[in-house]
Design a protein around this motif. Sequence first.
Motif, PDB file in Angstrom:
ATOM      1  N   SER A 121      14.212   6.462  -5.177  1.00 47.65           N
ATOM      2  CA  SER A 121      13.026   5.936  -5.853  1.00 47.65           C
ATOM      3  C   SER A 121      11.824   6.817  -5.510  1.00 47.65           C
ATOM      4  O   SER A 121      11.798   7.460  -4.459  1.00 47.65           O
ATOM      5  CB  SER A 121      12.778   4.497  -5.385  1.00 47.65           C
ATOM      6  N   SER A 122      10.840   6.844  -6.411  1.00 50.13           N
ATOM      7  CA  SER A 122       9.655   7.664  -6.106  1.00 50.13           C
ATOM      8  C   SER A 122       8.480   6.769  -5.705  1.00 50.13           C
ATOM      9  O   SER A 122       7.380   7.237  -5.487  1.00 50.13           O
ATOM     10  CB  SER A 122       9.289   8.504  -7.334  1.00 50.13           C
ATOM     11  N   LYS A 123       8.747   5.480  -5.633  1.00 45.74           N
ATOM     12  CA  LYS A 123       7.688   4.525  -5.291  1.00 45.74           C
ATOM     13  C   LYS A 123       7.183   4.780  -3.861  1.00 45.74           C
ATOM     14  O   LYS A 123       7.988   5.060  -2.967  1.00 45.74           O
ATOM     15  CB  LYS A 123       8.294   3.120  -5.386  1.00 45.74           C
ATOM     16  N   GLN A 124       5.894   4.645  -3.678  1.00 46.46           N
ATOM     17  CA  GLN A 124       5.298   4.943  -2.363  1.00 46.46           C
ATOM     18  C   GLN A 124       5.163   3.662  -1.526  1.00 46.46           C
ATOM     19  O   GLN A 124       4.663   2.652  -2.022  1.00 46.46           O
ATOM     20  CB  GLN A 124       3.902   5.538  -2.559  1.00 46.46           C
ATOM     21  N   TYR A 125       5.621   3.758  -0.298  1.00 51.11           N
ATOM     22  CA  TYR A 125       5.523   2.621   0.636  1.00 51.11           C
ATOM     23  C   TYR A 125       4.738   3.042   1.879  1.00 51.11           C
ATOM     24  O   TYR A 125       4.641   4.222   2.197  1.00 51.11           O
ATOM     25  CB  TYR A 125       6.923   2.170   1.074  1.00 51.11           C
ATOM     26  N   ARG A 126       4.243   2.020   2.593  1.00 52.52           N
ATOM     27  CA  ARG A 126       3.566   2.274   3.878  1.00 52.52           C
ATOM     28  C   ARG A 126       4.006   1.235   4.887  1.00 52.52           C
ATOM     29  O   ARG A 126       4.353   0.109   4.520  1.00 52.52           O
ATOM     30  CB  ARG A 126       2.049   2.110   3.718  1.00 52.52           C
ATOM     31  N   LEU A 127       3.927   1.627   6.140  1.00 51.80           N
ATOM     32  CA  LEU A 127       4.093   0.630   7.206  1.00 51.80           C
ATOM     33  C   LEU A 127       2.757  -0.091   7.341  1.00 51.80           C
ATOM     34  O   LEU A 127       1.701   0.529   7.189  1.00 51.80           O
ATOM     35  CB  LEU A 127       4.445   1.316   8.527  1.00 51.80           C
ATOM     36  N   HIS A 128       2.810  -1.358   7.605  1.00 50.13           N
ATOM     37  CA  HIS A 128       1.578  -2.134   7.656  1.00 50.13           C
ATOM     38  C   HIS A 128       1.791  -3.259   8.674  1.00 50.13           C
ATOM     39  O   HIS A 128       2.838  -3.901   8.657  1.00 50.13           O
ATOM     40  CB  HIS A 128       1.329  -2.717   6.258  1.00 50.13           C
ATOM     41  N   THR A 129       0.814  -3.455   9.534  1.00 40.87           N
ATOM     42  CA  THR A 129       0.958  -4.562  10.497  1.00 40.87           C
ATOM     43  C   THR A 129      -0.012  -5.665  10.111  1.00 40.87           C
ATOM     44  O   THR A 129      -1.217  -5.420  10.012  1.00 40.87           O
ATOM     45  CB  THR A 129       0.657  -4.083  11.934  1.00 40.87           C
ATOM     46  N   ILE A 130       0.544  -6.854   9.870  1.00 39.34           N
ATOM     47  CA  ILE A 130      -0.319  -8.000   9.558  1.00 39.34           C
ATOM     48  C   ILE A 130      -0.542  -8.764  10.865  1.00 39.34           C
ATOM     49  O   ILE A 130       0.413  -9.175  11.525  1.00 39.34           O
ATOM     50  CB  ILE A 130       0.357  -8.929   8.525  1.00 39.34           C
TER      51      ILE A 130
END
Length: 396
Positions: free
Chosen positions: A14-23
């Motif tokens: 996939s070319s979708k962009q993801y990020r790590l995120h801390t809630i």
Amino acid sequence: MGINEHETFTAEGSSKQYRLHTISLHGSEPDDEAVISCILAANLIPLLPDPLPCPTKKYEHPAVRVLQTEHKGAGLFALQDIPAGQVLLVEYPALILPAGKFSREVYDELGARLPEKRREELMSMANARSKEECPSYVEGIVRTNALQLELDPKGRLPEEEKEFYGGVYPYINRANHSCGPNAMVKWDPARFVTTFYSIRDISAGEEIVKTYVNPALPRQTRLDILEKNYRFTCDCPWCNVGHSTPQELAQIAASDRDRALLGTWIFTHPGYKKWCRDLARADDVVISSYLEALSLSEKEGMHGLQNLFVEEIAMCYSALGDLDAFQKWAKKTIQLTKVEDPVRAARFEEWLVDPPKKMKQWGWRKTQRELSEKRSKKGVSEIIVVDLSDMLGFPE
Ligand SMILES: C[S@@+](CC[C@H](N)C(=O)[O-])C[C@H]1O[C@@H](n2cnc3c(N)ncnc32)[C@H](O)[C@@H]1O
């Protein structure tokens, strides 16, 4: 080396962009804190609630314990009788992530971002996947445990950008599977918690189980999915049956048929709303149909649907103006809906105070029947068309 919050990455294929995120949900007291480590599509992060909700207190029913089982690893058990409709656990996910496959580094970093105690809890969870399939142990835990959750409940993302997310819960995920579960989960996107609750009475000593598959699927499909995704052969009373003699095969076919029927009952059988408008139908037609659904759901252990069935019956009795029967079924409806749909349960609570006064449709069918009998005695024949849209209890 860690991946930072600003770095984007993609899932396999996939070319979708993801990020790590801390809630981090911060409350007023030091232990009022919840940290959730996430992988989120970059376009989803701005859609998270702002401000984030205050943390809800975690809840553990005093009679629920994690105990070791003989063949299934750990499991949840009831130490005392627990009635239907009780909250068993309320918990934040430790991890939230989409279903796609990421690199080993991404999963490792996802786990590493949790506070130490939470990370220890996570790493002690079941992992049914081999190292070859899931090189990161965190990924194995995710694939063995994640429960589906909705991060865009208002549907603000365009259709083509929607995707499934899952949450991993160190406590709730100790629940093993049965095709006749006695408990269910409900995700609350506004509070970021999942509630685990009983859907039928649970006896002291009984294991508390949820279903990992749609129980309306046929036995063999359920077995295949469970084997493929969770690596076990289900031994619940509906799966663990002989399957060689014609009699045994007929029994399995009957169970498959009944489960499929139950899964679509409310769409394929006349319900309260249609029946209420149609005086040509017998007074007990919907009640009998839903009593049959209740009895089938009892036989198949599909108690998760019973709240819908008891509600239909209660509403029929309101239109018939039968006070005792309405009270009996309305109380059952409240018990079975109060966790899953508190607004609906509150509505029944309000009606129960004085049903004839509080319910617009109270006794409607009885009154209409009496009227039409009077009319036919007088020889007046007319079609009665009544707008019931405002009287049917719930909006369409
Ligand atoms: C979400 S975990 C459930 C908790 C797990 N037993 C533990 O020790 O943490 C899922 C795993 O539990 C086991 N499991 C769950 N339900 C089971 C069942 N009905 N029969 C056998 N194993 C089961 C399987 O190993 C499965 O991959």
